[in-house]
Design a protein around this motif. Structure first.
Motif, PDB file in Angstrom:
ATOM      1  N   GLU A 144       0.841  -1.202   0.000  1.00 25.62           N
ATOM      2  CA  GLU A 144       0.000   0.000   0.000  1.00 25.62           C
ATOM      3  C   GLU A 144       0.878   1.255   0.000  1.00 25.62           C
ATOM      4  N   GLY A 161      -5.569  -0.566   0.578  1.00 21.16           N
ATOM      5  CA  GLY A 161      -5.162  -1.342   1.746  1.00 21.16           C
ATOM      6  C   GLY A 161      -5.150  -2.840   1.505  1.00 21.16           C
ATOM      7  N   ALA A 181      -3.124  -2.287  -4.253  1.00 18.03           N
ATOM      8  CA  ALA A 181      -3.031  -2.145  -2.799  1.00 18.03           C
ATOM      9  C   ALA A 181      -3.389  -0.751  -2.304  1.00 18.03           C
TER      10      ALA A 181
END
Length: 128
Positions: free
Chosen positions: A8, A110, A107
């Protein structure tokens, strides 16, 4: 304890790096840390993700753009010969980064590789 999702962070760091390349600039660990909202000492983990991607896909070493106070990449930078940084910078500056999709875009919300795999196994996520 929640595991830090470096993918992320890499998704958020990627546009920062590609913009640096487009502007023919570098940034410090502190600057990218501030951009991501994390301590500059943890940036090495994010850069490692991106460096590994660039190495595996045979892309120029975009992580060369993040430098320490001396103006050079840190000890974890292995994607290019540090005795020939100018050539590495030229490759990065001249690469058409805007033509690539963010490789960590999956990502940005998250998601992790593990959560996506688990979703596919449970049939809650359809592979693209």
């Amino acid at each position: 304890m929640t595991k830090v999702n470096q993918k992320e962070r890499a998704a958020r760091a990627w546009p920062f790096l590609t913009q640096l390349a487009a502007n023919r600039e570098t940034a410090t660990y502190l600057e990218i840390g501030q951009h991501l909202g994390v301590h500059h000492r943890t940036i090495r983990f994010v850069l490692s993700e991106i460096q590994d991607f660039c190495l595996s896909d045979k892309l120029p070493p975009i992580t060369i753009l993040i430098v320490n106070q001396k103006g050079t990449p840190g000890d974890g930078f292995i994607a290019w010969d540090v005795d020939n940084l100018d050539e590495g910078l030229d490759l990065v500056y001249n690469y058409p980064w805007g033509d690539l999709t963010n490789p960590f875009g999956f990502a940005v919300d998250g998601s992790s590789v593990q959560s996506i795999a688990e979703g596919v196994v449970r049939h809650t996520i359809t592979p693209k």
